[in-house]
Every structure is written in structure tokens, then in C-alpha cells.
Design a protein around this motif. Structure first.
Motif, PDB file in Angstrom:
ATOM      1  N   LYS A  67      12.682  13.994 -56.589  1.00 46.66           N
ATOM      2  CA  LYS A  67      13.822  13.719 -55.701  1.00 46.66           C
ATOM      3  C   LYS A  67      14.213  14.954 -54.905  1.00 46.66           C
ATOM      4  O   LYS A  67      14.501  14.866 -53.713  1.00 46.66           O
ATOM      5  N   ALA A  68      14.224  16.108 -55.560  1.00 42.42           N
ATOM      6  CA  ALA A  68      14.593  17.346 -54.864  1.00 42.42           C
ATOM      7  C   ALA A  68      13.614  17.633 -53.729  1.00 42.42           C
ATOM      8  O   ALA A  68      14.034  17.914 -52.593  1.00 42.42           O
ATOM      9  N   LEU A  69      12.315  17.549 -54.011  1.00 43.18           N
ATOM     10  CA  LEU A  69      11.305  17.844 -53.007  1.00 43.18           C
ATOM     11  C   LEU A  69      11.340  16.840 -51.858  1.00 43.18           C
ATOM     12  O   LEU A  69      11.373  17.218 -50.683  1.00 43.18           O
ATOM     13  N   SER A  72      14.870  16.763 -49.877  1.00 39.31           N
ATOM     14  CA  SER A  72      14.986  17.957 -49.037  1.00 39.31           C
ATOM     15  C   SER A  72      14.046  17.896 -47.843  1.00 39.31           C
ATOM     16  O   SER A  72      14.428  18.243 -46.724  1.00 39.31           O
ATOM     17  N   SER A  73      12.828  17.465 -48.071  1.00 40.26           N
ATOM     18  CA  SER A  73      11.840  17.389 -46.991  1.00 40.26           C
ATOM     19  C   SER A  73      12.227  16.342 -45.962  1.00 40.26           C
ATOM     20  O   SER A  73      12.215  16.613 -44.751  1.00 40.26           O
ATOM     21  N   PHE A  74      12.564  15.139 -46.427  1.00 34.25           N
ATOM     22  CA  PHE A  74      12.958  14.078 -45.494  1.00 34.25           C
ATOM     23  C   PHE A  74      14.202  14.476 -44.702  1.00 34.25           C
ATOM     24  O   PHE A  74      14.245  14.299 -43.485  1.00 34.25           O
ATOM     25  N   ILE A  83      11.035  13.257 -38.022  1.00 36.44           N
ATOM     26  CA  ILE A  83      10.830  11.897 -38.544  1.00 36.44           C
ATOM     27  C   ILE A  83      12.105  11.098 -38.267  1.00 36.44           C
ATOM     28  O   ILE A  83      13.177  11.673 -38.073  1.00 36.44           O
ATOM     29  N   PRO A  84      11.995   9.779 -38.288  1.00 36.09           N
ATOM     30  CA  PRO A  84      13.169   8.961 -37.965  1.00 36.09           C
ATOM     31  C   PRO A  84      14.287   9.089 -39.011  1.00 36.09           C
ATOM     32  O   PRO A  84      14.025   9.081 -40.216  1.00 36.09           O
ATOM     33  N   THR A  88      14.863   8.311 -43.441  1.00 33.63           N
ATOM     34  CA  THR A  88      15.501   9.255 -44.364  1.00 33.63           C
ATOM     35  C   THR A  88      16.685   8.607 -45.065  1.00 33.63           C
ATOM     36  O   THR A  88      16.873   8.785 -46.273  1.00 33.63           O
ATOM     37  N   VAL A  89      17.466   7.832 -44.325  1.00 28.32           N
ATOM     38  CA  VAL A  89      18.607   7.130 -44.934  1.00 28.32           C
ATOM     39  C   VAL A  89      18.128   6.167 -46.010  1.00 28.32           C
ATOM     40  O   VAL A  89      18.710   6.089 -47.099  1.00 28.32           O
ATOM     41  N   ILE A  90      17.040   5.450 -45.754  1.00 28.51           N
ATOM     42  CA  ILE A  90      16.494   4.511 -46.742  1.00 28.51           C
ATOM     43  C   ILE A  90      16.022   5.260 -47.987  1.00 28.51           C
ATOM     44  O   ILE A  90      16.333   4.857 -49.124  1.00 28.51           O
TER      45      ILE A  90
END
Length: 179
Positions: A67-69, A72-74, A83-84, A88-90
Motif C-alpha cells: 500500500k505504501a509503495l 505513494s507512486s499513484f 497518470i489519470p 488514483t482515486v479508485i
């Protein structure tokens, strides 16, 4: 502390480096660190099983490291407009729903086992593949307007939603049977 748990902790420690490299526009460096993190994700689970070193700590740390990786990346890639934002919200909403479910089950003193469903493993793989593909394309200086990238975004979103719904159903069943 065993080797699988150390690898998981390494993934947590490498997460800020990925974000820093992304913020600096050092996509190739971010790609390398992200790839190392992704490899430790598979390696820690494999070693835990083979060496019979599965621990309760590892069962908690592994999803936290994922989850952290990924979060943070998204989040960083979305803020940078790479990226859209909707994807990221999803991704983050699913993780928040899972954490909320765990909190509710804990508050209700309902025992449960942290065990990812197959669809969740596919979801994590798709999320990792999405970030990895974006980093490769950014590192090569290619534009992100490929139709297949949009397909990857939608497939990742679909599996993320289905996985989240699966956890929601499992949680409701637990509450209905034990609550």
C-alpha cells in the motif's frame, strides 16, 4: 526478524526514494528503485513459504508495504499529471475501504485472517504493472497517449473495483455470521 520480513521492510524504506526520484523527474532512477521494490514483494513471500518463515508480523507488514509503495507512486504520478487522477482515486479508495473494514471488524471484536484473495493478487500485479509501464515510458521519454495505456488503466481500475467489492462482501459476511 527474518529475511522475508527484512525484504518487506526494505520495500517500505525504498518507497520515499521512489517518490523523491519521481518528484525530481528522475524516472529511470525511480524505475530502478520501484523494480527492486517489486522484486522484493515477490521474493519475500516466496522465501517465507520456502524457508517456512511465515510470521504474523510479515502478514501485516507485506500489505502495508504494498500500500505504501503503490499509494505513494499513484499519488505522485497523478499530482504530476502523468497518470489519470480518477485511477488514483479508485486505487486509494479501495485501500481506504479495506482499512476501514479492518478497523470495523477489530472494533466489533470479530476475528478474521488477513489473507488476500486471488483477485487481489491480480489487482496488485496490475497496479504494479501500471506504475512500472508508466515509469518505463517516462524513462524512455515517450508520450503517454498510447491507446493501450488507456486500456491498462481501465483494466487496472476494473480489477481494483472488483477486488474492493470482494473484500466488502467478505467483511459483510463476517459481520453477519459473527456480529
Amino acid at each position: 526478524m527474518n529475511i522475508p520480513n527484512i525484504l518487506t521492510l526494505l520495500r517500505i524504506v525504498l518507497t520515499p526514494a521512489v517518490v523523491i526520484f519521481l518528484m525530481e523527474g528522475s524516472y529511470f532512477k525511480a524505475l530502478i528503485v520501484f523494480s527492486i521494490s517489486g522484486l522484493t514483494d515477490g521474493l519475500d513471500g516466496f522465501l517465507a513459504r520456502v524457508l517456512k518463515q511465515q510470521t504474523k508480523l510479515g502478514a501485516y507488514l507485506d500489505p502495508i508495504a504494498d500500500k505504501a509503495l503503490l499509494t505513494s507512486s499513484f499519488l505522485t504520478l497523478a499530482i504530476m499529471g502523468i497518470i489519470p487522477g480518477w485511477l488514483t482515486v479508485i486505487v486509494i479508495s479501495r485501500d481506504c475501504i479495506i482499512l476501514l473494514g479492518i478497523a470495523i471488524l477489530s472494533i466489533m471484536s470479530i476475528s478474521f485472517e488477513i489473507r488476500p484473495a486471488f483477485i487481489s493478487k491480480v489487482t496488485t500485479m496490475l497496479q504494479l504493472m501500471t506504475v512500472l509501464t508508466v515509469l518505463v515510458l517516462q524513462g524512455l521519454g515517450n508520450a503517454m497517449d498510447y491507446n493501450w495505456m488507456h486500456l491498462l488503466y481501465w483494466v487496472t481500475a476494473l480489477f481494483t473495483i472488483l477486488s474492493g467489492l470482494g473484500y466488502l462482501v467478505r467483511g459483510i459476511r463476517l459481520i453477519n455470521t459473527q456480529g
